[in-house]
Design a protein around this motif. Structure first.
Motif, PDB file in Angstrom:
ATOM      1  N   SER A 185       0.634  -1.287   0.089  1.00 17.04           N
ATOM      2  CA  SER A 185       0.057  -0.064  -0.123  1.00 17.04           C
ATOM      3  C   SER A 185       0.821   1.373   0.176  1.00 17.04           C
ATOM      4  N   LYS A 186       2.146   1.286   0.893  1.00 14.95           N
ATOM      5  CA  LYS A 186       2.873   2.257   0.721  1.00 14.95           C
ATOM      6  C   LYS A 186       3.370   2.505  -0.460  1.00 14.95           C
ATOM      7  N   ILE A 187       4.086   1.474  -0.960  1.00 18.76           N
ATOM      8  CA  ILE A 187       4.639   1.432  -2.795  1.00 18.76           C
ATOM      9  C   ILE A 187       3.694   2.140  -3.624  1.00 18.76           C
ATOM     10  N   LYS A 188       2.369   1.858  -3.531  1.00 23.61           N
ATOM     11  CA  LYS A 188       1.568   2.208  -4.426  1.00 23.61           C
ATOM     12  C   LYS A 188       1.238   3.743  -4.187  1.00 23.61           C
ATOM     13  N   SER A 189       1.089   4.355  -3.017  1.00 25.92           N
ATOM     14  CA  SER A 189       0.927   5.648  -2.544  1.00 25.92           C
ATOM     15  C   SER A 189       2.271   6.440  -3.153  1.00 25.92           C
ATOM     16  N   THR A 190       3.449   5.780  -2.869  1.00 30.50           N
ATOM     17  CA  THR A 190       4.579   6.560  -3.537  1.00 30.50           C
ATOM     18  C   THR A 190       4.637   6.794  -4.945  1.00 30.50           C
ATOM     19  N   LEU A 191       4.025   5.716  -5.629  1.00 35.68           N
ATOM     20  CA  LEU A 191       4.063   5.879  -7.120  1.00 35.68           C
ATOM     21  C   LEU A 191       2.807   6.643  -7.570  1.00 35.68           C
ATOM     22  N   GLU A 192       1.694   6.831  -6.891  1.00 39.71           N
ATOM     23  CA  GLU A 192       0.591   7.597  -7.083  1.00 39.71           C
ATOM     24  C   GLU A 192       1.164   8.974  -7.202  1.00 39.71           C
ATOM     25  N   GLY A 193       2.029   9.182  -6.272  1.00 36.40           N
ATOM     26  CA  GLY A 193       2.780  10.837  -6.262  1.00 36.40           C
ATOM     27  C   GLY A 193       3.562  11.242  -7.329  1.00 36.40           C
ATOM     28  N   CYS A 194       3.759  10.282  -8.203  1.00 36.60           N
ATOM     29  CA  CYS A 194       4.459  10.745  -9.364  1.00 36.60           C
ATOM     30  C   CYS A 194       3.350  11.091 -10.652  1.00 36.60           C
ATOM     31  N   GLY A 195       2.172  10.694 -10.426  1.00 39.64           N
ATOM     32  CA  GLY A 195       1.311  10.975 -11.512  1.00 39.64           C
ATOM     33  C   GLY A 195       0.802  12.159 -12.020  1.00 39.64           C
ATOM     34  N   PRO A 196      -0.247  12.391 -12.959  1.00 38.32           N
ATOM     35  CA  PRO A 196      -0.329  13.756 -13.415  1.00 38.32           C
ATOM     36  C   PRO A 196      -0.815  14.713 -12.376  1.00 38.32           C
ATOM     37  N   GLU A 197      -1.448  14.248 -11.585  1.00 35.92           N
ATOM     38  CA  GLU A 197      -2.052  15.368 -10.513  1.00 35.92           C
ATOM     39  C   GLU A 197      -1.059  16.159  -9.753  1.00 35.92           C
ATOM     40  N   TYR A 198       0.135  15.555  -9.708  1.00 35.08           N
ATOM     41  CA  TYR A 198       1.244  16.077  -8.925  1.00 35.08           C
ATOM     42  C   TYR A 198       2.517  16.755  -9.605  1.00 35.08           C
ATOM     43  N   GLU A 199       3.064  17.615  -8.667  1.00 35.32           N
ATOM     44  CA  GLU A 199       4.240  18.437  -9.220  1.00 35.32           C
ATOM     45  C   GLU A 199       5.428  17.610  -9.909  1.00 35.32           C
ATOM     46  N   VAL A 203       8.471  14.880 -15.305  1.00 33.82           N
ATOM     47  CA  VAL A 203       9.919  14.637 -14.900  1.00 33.82           C
ATOM     48  C   VAL A 203      10.250  13.589 -14.037  1.00 33.82           C
ATOM     49  N   ILE A 204       9.551  13.505 -12.964  1.00 33.11           N
ATOM     50  CA  ILE A 204       9.544  12.472 -12.012  1.00 33.11           C
ATOM     51  C   ILE A 204       9.122  11.048 -12.532  1.00 33.11           C
ATOM     52  N   SER A 205       8.058  10.901 -13.353  1.00 35.06           N
ATOM     53  CA  SER A 205       7.554   9.576 -13.972  1.00 35.06           C
ATOM     54  C   SER A 205       8.566   9.216 -14.775  1.00 35.06           C
ATOM     55  N   THR A 206       9.202  10.197 -15.685  1.00 35.36           N
ATOM     56  CA  THR A 206      10.326   9.720 -16.536  1.00 35.36           C
ATOM     57  C   THR A 206      11.420   9.234 -15.714  1.00 35.36           C
ATOM     58  N   TYR A 207      12.029   9.790 -14.674  1.00 36.34           N
ATOM     59  CA  TYR A 207      12.985   9.326 -13.911  1.00 36.34           C
ATOM     60  C   TYR A 207      12.880   7.880 -13.422  1.00 36.34           C
ATOM     61  N   ILE A 208      11.530   7.899 -12.702  1.00 38.57           N
ATOM     62  CA  ILE A 208      11.280   6.719 -12.155  1.00 38.57           C
ATOM     63  C   ILE A 208      11.184   5.362 -13.004  1.00 38.57           C
ATOM     64  N   LEU A 209      10.255   5.470 -13.944  1.00 36.56           N
ATOM     65  CA  LEU A 209      10.011   4.374 -14.994  1.00 36.56           C
ATOM     66  C   LEU A 209      11.039   4.074 -16.049  1.00 36.56           C
ATOM     67  N   TYR A 210      11.924   5.080 -16.245  1.00 39.73           N
ATOM     68  CA  TYR A 210      13.017   4.872 -17.428  1.00 39.73           C
ATOM     69  C   TYR A 210      14.419   4.849 -16.852  1.00 39.73           C
ATOM     70  N   GLU A 211      14.754   5.553 -15.604  1.00 43.44           N
ATOM     71  CA  GLU A 211      16.177   5.816 -15.280  1.00 43.44           C
ATOM     72  C   GLU A 211      16.620   5.016 -13.845  1.00 43.44           C
ATOM     73  N   CYS A 212      15.440   4.705 -13.108  1.00 43.23           N
ATOM     74  CA  CYS A 212      15.762   4.173 -11.634  1.00 43.23           C
ATOM     75  C   CYS A 212      15.517   2.561 -11.807  1.00 43.23           C
ATOM     76  N   ASP A 213      16.949   1.716 -11.507  1.00 42.79           N
ATOM     77  CA  ASP A 213      17.224   0.402 -11.831  1.00 42.79           C
ATOM     78  C   ASP A 213      16.577  -0.176 -10.545  1.00 42.79           C
ATOM     79  N   THR A 214      16.250   0.643  -9.440  1.00 40.87           N
ATOM     80  CA  THR A 214      15.601  -0.077  -8.304  1.00 40.87           C
ATOM     81  C   THR A 214      13.972  -0.383  -8.598  1.00 40.87           C
ATOM     82  N   TYR A 215      13.502   0.734  -9.268  1.00 40.91           N
ATOM     83  CA  TYR A 215      12.010   0.506  -9.595  1.00 40.91           C
ATOM     84  C   TYR A 215      11.976  -0.731 -10.599  1.00 40.91           C
ATOM     85  N   LYS A 216      12.736  -1.030 -11.553  1.00 38.02           N
ATOM     86  CA  LYS A 216      12.835  -2.040 -12.443  1.00 38.02           C
ATOM     87  C   LYS A 216      13.061  -3.312 -11.745  1.00 38.02           C
TER      88      LYS A 216
END
Length: 253
Positions: A185-199, A203-216
């Motif tokens: 649940s906490k992981i989902k909340s963290t990722l939700e904070g990267c969505g279009p409603e947020y600051e 940039v943040i979605s790109t970094y997490i999905l495409y540049e973060c090895d830990t996310y992969k």
């Protein structure tokens, strides 16, 4: 910057009122666009963010200004025309100034999909295939200004990664279903904070999905252990909708 959809104009801004305000501006130069009902609708359209930088507005040092995509001095007939007004942070609005978008086009997030002209890498914007419109957009809006944008975006991105790393390590050691559900649940909340409603969502979605090895690694783990569900996929789809990578293949599933 993310693609925006123009919402219905405020009911107060009738054709008659628009004509009156336009004539008043031409006659006196009065700031006729500074109406609470206009500002409220514009902020609703962008989730309280600058339409260009995605900086959160109406907080300390980031008060909302109303930008005229086509400059009001050069195109006075559009001074309150719905579709020509965008909420902006002071940095973008000041840097853009009286730039004539008809002479030197920049990305209009209400019309263009920014992904077609820009990509993001290491918290910075770049023009896709060195196209002129993308290059002009970055320069005219100062999207890579270090103090105003690049450093704040990187701080948020690194904070999200720290949270993901911590939660992923916890998930791997959780020894009960209850603990595992709580961590997920906490992981989902963290990722939700990267969505279009947020600051700075692009940039943040790109970094997490495409540049973060830990996310992969984490996503692969969730899939392998059958913990990846429809809710995770919906969250990722929202992040993908705003991410602007140089290449198109995201990390993970």
């Amino acid at each position: 910057m993310i693609k925006l959809s123009l919402i219905a104009k405020p009911t107060e801004l009738t054709d008659e009122v628009e004509a009156q305000l336009t004539e008043e501006f031409k006659r006196s130069g009065k700031e006729v666009w500074k109406k609470p009902y206009i500002a409220h609708a514009l902020l609703q359209m962008t989730h309280n963010k600058c339409a260009y930088s995605e900086q959160l507005l109406n907080q300390e040092s980031a008060y909302m200004e109303i930008d005229h995509f086509r400059c009001k001095d050069q195109y006075p007939d559009e001074v309150v025309h719905w579709g020509n007004l965008l909420p902006s942070c002071k940095k973008c609005n000041t840097t853009k100034g009286n730039h004539d978008v008809e002479v030197e086009p920049i990305v209009n997030p209400l019309v263009d999909n920014p992904k077609d002209f820009l990509y993001i890498e290491a918290f910075r914007y770049y023009s896709r295939n060195h196209n002129a419109k993308g290059q002009s957009t970055i320069g005219v809006l100062a999207l890579n200004d270090r103090l105003h944008f690049t450093e704040p975006r990187s701080r948020i991105g690194f904070h999200v990664v720290d949270d993901i790393e911590t939660l992923f390590e916890k998930l791997k050691t959780d020894d009960t279903d209850r603990k595992r559900r709580n961590t997920i649940s906490k992981i989902k909340s963290t990722l939700e904070g990267c969505g279009p409603e947020y600051e700075y969502s692009a940039v943040i979605s790109t970094y997490i999905l495409y540049e973060c090895d830990t996310y992969k690694e984490m996503e692969s783990y969730l899939v392998e252990h059958r913990l990846w569900d429809d809710e995770f996929q919906a969250i990722k789809d929202k992040m993908l909708s705003v991410a602007m990578p140089k290449n198109t293949e995201p990390s993970g599933k």
